[in-house]
Structures are given as structure tokens and as C-alpha cells.
Design a protein around this motif. Structure first.
Motif, PDB file in Angstrom:
ATOM      1  N   LEU A 246       0.809  -1.216   0.000  1.00  0.00           N
ATOM      2  CA  LEU A 246       0.000   0.000   0.000  1.00  0.00           C
ATOM      3  C   LEU A 246       0.845   1.271   0.000  1.00  0.00           C
ATOM      4  CD1 LEU A 246      -2.820  -1.008   2.513  1.00  0.00           C
ATOM      5  CD2 LEU A 246      -2.994  -0.840   0.034  1.00  0.00           C
ATOM      6  N   SER A 247       1.897   1.291   0.823  1.00  0.00           N
ATOM      7  CA  SER A 247       2.669   2.532   0.986  1.00  0.00           C
ATOM      8  C   SER A 247       3.919   2.598   0.114  1.00  0.00           C
ATOM      9  CB  SER A 247       3.079   2.699   2.454  1.00  0.00           C
ATOM     10  OG  SER A 247       3.904   1.612   2.872  1.00  0.00           O
ATOM     11  N   ARG A 248       4.444   1.453  -0.319  1.00  0.00           N
ATOM     12  CA  ARG A 248       5.634   1.381  -1.169  1.00  0.00           C
ATOM     13  C   ARG A 248       6.772   2.257  -0.635  1.00  0.00           C
ATOM     14  NH1 ARG A 248       6.420  -2.775  -4.704  1.00  0.00           N
ATOM     15  NH2 ARG A 248       4.385  -3.467  -5.430  1.00  0.00           N
ATOM     16  N   PRO A 249       7.285   1.956   0.571  1.00  0.00           N
ATOM     17  CA  PRO A 249       8.418   2.744   1.082  1.00  0.00           C
ATOM     18  C   PRO A 249       9.690   2.529   0.269  1.00  0.00           C
ATOM     19  CG  PRO A 249       8.033   0.820   2.469  1.00  0.00           C
ATOM     20  CD  PRO A 249       6.893   0.887   1.489  1.00  0.00           C
ATOM     21  N   PHE A 250       9.748   1.452  -0.499  1.00  0.00           N
ATOM     22  CA  PHE A 250      10.872   1.179  -1.393  1.00  0.00           C
ATOM     23  C   PHE A 250      10.408   0.211  -2.464  1.00  0.00           C
ATOM     24  CE2 PHE A 250      11.138  -1.592   2.326  1.00  0.00           C
ATOM     25  CZ  PHE A 250      11.093  -2.843   1.750  1.00  0.00           C
ATOM     26  N   ASN A 251      11.218   0.053  -3.486  1.00  0.00           N
ATOM     27  CA  ASN A 251      10.913  -0.869  -4.581  1.00  0.00           C
ATOM     28  C   ASN A 251      12.075  -1.850  -4.767  1.00  0.00           C
ATOM     29  OD1 ASN A 251       8.336   0.242  -5.567  1.00  0.00           O
ATOM     30  ND2 ASN A 251       9.573   2.052  -6.064  1.00  0.00           N
ATOM     31  N   VAL A 252      11.838  -2.901  -5.500  1.00  0.00           N
ATOM     32  CA  VAL A 252      12.907  -3.844  -5.825  1.00  0.00           C
ATOM     33  C   VAL A 252      13.991  -3.101  -6.608  1.00  0.00           C
ATOM     34  CG1 VAL A 252      13.497  -5.920  -7.129  1.00  0.00           C
ATOM     35  CG2 VAL A 252      11.361  -5.827  -5.825  1.00  0.00           C
ATOM     36  N   GLY A 253      15.244  -3.254  -6.158  1.00  0.00           N
ATOM     37  CA  GLY A 253      16.354  -2.539  -6.774  1.00  0.00           C
ATOM     38  C   GLY A 253      16.825  -1.343  -5.975  1.00  0.00           C
ATOM     39  N   ASP A 254      16.017  -0.887  -4.994  1.00  0.00           N
ATOM     40  CA  ASP A 254      16.433   0.239  -4.143  1.00  0.00           C
ATOM     41  C   ASP A 254      17.452  -0.224  -3.113  1.00  0.00           C
ATOM     42  OD1 ASP A 254      14.760   1.871  -5.506  1.00  0.00           O
ATOM     43  OD2 ASP A 254      13.270   2.088  -3.911  1.00  0.00           O
ATOM     44  N   HIS A 255      18.274   0.719  -2.660  1.00  0.00           N
ATOM     45  CA  HIS A 255      19.220   0.445  -1.582  1.00  0.00           C
ATOM     46  C   HIS A 255      18.611   0.948  -0.280  1.00  0.00           C
ATOM     47  CE1 HIS A 255      22.731   0.995   1.062  1.00  0.00           C
ATOM     48  NE2 HIS A 255      23.265   0.017   0.354  1.00  0.00           N
ATOM     49  N   VAL A 256      18.407   0.042   0.684  1.00  0.00           N
ATOM     50  CA  VAL A 256      17.729   0.398   1.927  1.00  0.00           C
ATOM     51  C   VAL A 256      18.565  -0.023   3.130  1.00  0.00           C
ATOM     52  CG1 VAL A 256      15.452   0.177   0.853  1.00  0.00           C
ATOM     53  CG2 VAL A 256      16.439  -1.783   2.057  1.00  0.00           C
ATOM     54  N   GLU A 257      18.253   0.602   4.269  1.00  0.00           N
ATOM     55  CA  GLU A 257      18.809   0.234   5.566  1.00  0.00           C
ATOM     56  C   GLU A 257      17.662   0.041   6.530  1.00  0.00           C
ATOM     57  OE1 GLU A 257      21.980   2.711   7.042  1.00  0.00           O
ATOM     58  OE2 GLU A 257      22.449   3.418   5.023  1.00  0.00           O
ATOM     59  N   LEU A 258      17.616  -1.105   7.211  1.00  0.00           N
ATOM     60  CA  LEU A 258      16.611  -1.369   8.233  1.00  0.00           C
ATOM     61  C   LEU A 258      17.084  -2.489   9.139  1.00  0.00           C
ATOM     62  CD1 LEU A 258      13.567  -3.359   6.790  1.00  0.00           C
ATOM     63  CD2 LEU A 258      15.720  -3.137   5.599  1.00  0.00           C
ATOM     64  N   SER A 259      16.686  -2.422  10.379  1.00  0.00           N
ATOM     65  CA  SER A 259      17.048  -3.443  11.379  1.00  0.00           C
ATOM     66  C   SER A 259      18.552  -3.681  11.452  1.00  0.00           C
ATOM     67  CB  SER A 259      16.316  -4.760  11.098  1.00  0.00           C
ATOM     68  OG  SER A 259      14.925  -4.594  11.229  1.00  0.00           O
ATOM     69  N   GLY A 260      19.343  -2.621  11.264  1.00  0.00           N
ATOM     70  CA  GLY A 260      20.791  -2.728  11.405  1.00  0.00           C
ATOM     71  C   GLY A 260      21.517  -3.313  10.216  1.00  0.00           C
ATOM     72  N   VAL A 261      20.835  -3.556   9.105  1.00  0.00           N
ATOM     73  CA  VAL A 261      21.485  -4.092   7.910  1.00  0.00           C
ATOM     74  C   VAL A 261      21.170  -3.177   6.728  1.00  0.00           C
ATOM     75  CG1 VAL A 261      21.380  -6.469   8.729  1.00  0.00           C
ATOM     76  CG2 VAL A 261      19.510  -5.562   7.349  1.00  0.00           C
ATOM     77  N   GLN A 262      21.995  -3.280   5.692  1.00  0.00           N
ATOM     78  CA  GLN A 262      21.766  -2.504   4.487  1.00  0.00           C
ATOM     79  C   GLN A 262      22.035  -3.369   3.264  1.00  0.00           C
ATOM     80  OE1 GLN A 262      24.485   0.747   3.942  1.00  0.00           O
ATOM     81  NE2 GLN A 262      26.300  -0.464   4.367  1.00  0.00           N
ATOM     82  N   GLY A 263      21.356  -3.040   2.174  1.00  0.00           N
ATOM     83  CA  GLY A 263      21.559  -3.814   0.956  1.00  0.00           C
ATOM     84  C   GLY A 263      20.565  -3.424  -0.117  1.00  0.00           C
ATOM     85  N   LEU A 264      20.710  -4.076  -1.262  1.00  0.00           N
ATOM     86  CA  LEU A 264      19.793  -3.867  -2.381  1.00  0.00           C
ATOM     87  C   LEU A 264      18.609  -4.821  -2.240  1.00  0.00           C
ATOM     88  CD1 LEU A 264      22.319  -3.638  -5.357  1.00  0.00           C
ATOM     89  CD2 LEU A 264      21.108  -1.755  -4.253  1.00  0.00           C
ATOM     90  N   VAL A 265      17.416  -4.305  -2.461  1.00  0.00           N
ATOM     91  CA  VAL A 265      16.210  -5.126  -2.362  1.00  0.00           C
ATOM     92  C   VAL A 265      16.149  -6.037  -3.584  1.00  0.00           C
ATOM     93  CG1 VAL A 265      13.706  -5.141  -2.178  1.00  0.00           C
ATOM     94  CG2 VAL A 265      15.027  -3.299  -1.094  1.00  0.00           C
ATOM     95  N   VAL A 266      16.206  -7.341  -3.345  1.00  0.00           N
ATOM     96  CA  VAL A 266      16.186  -8.332  -4.420  1.00  0.00           C
ATOM     97  C   VAL A 266      14.779  -8.872  -4.647  1.00  0.00           C
ATOM     98  CG1 VAL A 266      17.064 -10.570  -5.179  1.00  0.00           C
ATOM     99  CG2 VAL A 266      18.577  -8.980  -3.997  1.00  0.00           C
TER     100      VAL A 266
END
Length: 281
Positions: free
Chosen positions: A110-130
Motif C-alpha cells: 500500500l505505501s511502497r516505502p521502497f521498490n525492488v532494486g532500491d538500496h535500503v537500511e533497516l534493522s541494522g542491515v543494508q543492501g539492495l532489495v532483491v
């Protein structure tokens, strides 16, 4: 036969048509709201206030639509809730984690805080959304330079309900980077400030105009004041021996660590002797 048809069109079918009509009307009015608030002339005159009105009207439209749909289906909802309350309570207790994962996915959809391919940080980890499926979120882990390390991180979608999410791709190509340097108290402030601005400006010159146009375009779309692409230097006193000097600049997302190292090396090459002398004194 006629009575059966009347019951059909006067019952669930009528409720379904009414619900669809409410949803279509809400989408239509929200579209008009977006077009009106993002009109170029209104953006220039209202600035960030336009963004506040856009969000407020959007929320009013959504709340009104939800209330109308609840009113349309009120009798059905009450009947179902009474008959399934005991069963639902037991089901929730036994499948709490599963429900939280599905709810997290619903929130994401519903809110789409990120999309596949974005670089995000959450819960102490970071990476590209696969991948994002009904239960799990899969990241390809990256380091500080956004380079893939080869590790995969799988998180349950329930983390989306409570984790603070930093989407490093929300500004797409460029972000505001910073370098912090420990500078002796005896170092001349004005001379060092001018040197830091000159070095960072030279390093960031290749993308200066592109970043300015990029931020202006984002500001026009989001109705928000955009950050400046000019280099800025801030002094933070620590004690009587040294300051923390923070240099802020615009940098491509994938070059943050590399550019920070270049700025530090250039400052050291041009001002290293003076820093050493100031530290000894």
C-alpha cells in the motif's frame, strides 16, 4: 423469480456496486487533488504548504471512502464478527507471526516505502532489495560504498511494521554526503574553511549541475524545499585542543565512500604540514 432478482440487486450486488463506486470516486478526487496541488503556478506560490494541503486532502478522501464502505457493509460486518469472534481469537494467537508477516507485506504494497532494486537500511542491515514476497524480504548485502558483498539477508516482513526504514535511493542519483575531520584548535579557521570548500567543490564539480537540476526536479514533484548542492563547512568545538570540522557536499549514491576519501586525501596533501605544525604548537 422477480422477487429473487430484486433480492439479488438489493443485497450483496448493490453493496458491491456501491463499494466500487466509492473507490472509483476516491481515486478520481485524489487525482484531481494531485493535479491541482502540483500545478507549476501553485507550486511556486505555495511551496511546502502545498505539500501539507496535498497530504491532508488525500487523507480526508481516504478516510471518507473507508467510512462509506464500512457503512455500506455494516450489517454484514457485525454478523460475521459475532459469529467468528471466538475462532478469530484462537487463530490470531496461534498464527501471530504469520499474520504480522502478511500485514507487513500489505503495508509494503500500500505505501511502497521502497521498490525492488532500491538500496535500503533497516534493522541494522543494508543492501539492495532483491525480492519481496508474502512472508519475507530479501536483501543483497552491500558495504559503505553500496558494493555488493555477495551475502544475502532474508528478513521476515513483520520487521516492516516497526523498523525504521532508510531508503537511500529515494533521491535516486544524488545524496548529501559529509566528511568529518579532527582539526587542531590552533588551525586558522578561515584559511582551512576556504581550503575545504575549494577542495570539495573541485572534487564534486563533474556532477554539480546535474545534481542541482535533480534536486530542483524532486522539489517540484514533492512540493518540498530541496537541499542545496553547494559545499558547506561547519565547525564543532570538542575541547581546547581540537575541533570537529564537518564538510557537506552533493555526491552520487554509489560514490559516497570514494568521494569522501578523495576529499580527505586532497585536504591532507594541501594542508597536512600546517595541521602537523598546529598540532605540535
Amino acid at each position: 423469480m422477480l422477487a429473487t432478482i430484486n433480492d439479488f440487486f438489493g443485497g450483496e450486488f448493490a453493496r458491491l456496486l456501491s463499494s466500487v463506486a466509492v473507490i472509483i470516486a476516491a481515486i478520481f478526487f485524489n487525482h484531481l487533488n494531485v493535479r491541482y496541488q502540483t500545478a507549476p503556478a501553485r507550486v511556486l506560490s505555495r511551496g511546502s504548504q502545498g505539500r501539507q494541503q496535498l497530504v491532508l486532502i488525500k487523507n480526508v478522501i481516504i478516510l471518507t471512502a473507508v467510512c462509506l464502505i464500512i457503512m455500506i457493509w455494516a450489517t454484514k460486518i457485525v454478523g460475521i464478527a459475532l459469529s467468528l469472534s471466538a475462532f478469530a481469537m484462537a487463530l490470531v494467537l496461534s498464527t501471530k507471526e504469520l499474520i504480522m508477516c502478511i500485514t507487513g507485506y500489505t503495508l509494503f504494497a500500500l505505501s511502497r516505502p521502497f521498490n525492488v532494486g532500491d538500496h535500503v537500511e533497516l534493522s541494522g542491515v543494508q543492501g539492495l532489495v532483491v525480492d519481496v514476497d508474502l512472508l519475507n524480504l530479501t536483501l543483497s548485502e552491500t558495504n559503505g560504498s553500496h558494493q555488493i558483498t555477495g551475502k544475502s539477508i532474508i528478513l521476515p516482513n513483520s520487521v516492516l511494521l516497526s523498523a525504521v526504514i532508510s531508503n537511500n535511493s529515494s533521491l535516486n542519483t544524488y545524496v548529501i554526503g559529509n566528511v568529518r575531520l579532527a582539526v587542531p584548535y590552533a588551525t586558522p579557521r578561515e584559511a582551512f574553511t576556504q581550503l575545504a570548500i575549494k577542495v570539495a567543490t573541485e572534487v564534486c564539480e563533474p556532477w554539480s549541475q546535474d545534481s542541482l537540476m535533480h534536486f530542483q526536479r524532486l522539489g517540484s514533484i514533492a512540493l518540498l524545499e530541496t537541499p542545496s548542492n553547494k559545499v558547506e563547512v561547519f565547525w564543532h568545538p570538542v575541547d581546547t585542543k581540537q575541533h570537529w570540522v564537518e564538510i557537506r557536499y552533493t555526491v552520487p549514491v554509489a560514490q559516497q565512500e570514494h568521494v569522501a576519501q578523495r576529499i580527505q586525501n586532497q585536504i591532507w596533501l594541501r594542508y597536512g604540514d600546517e595541521l602537523i605544525a598546529a598540532n605540535r604548537s
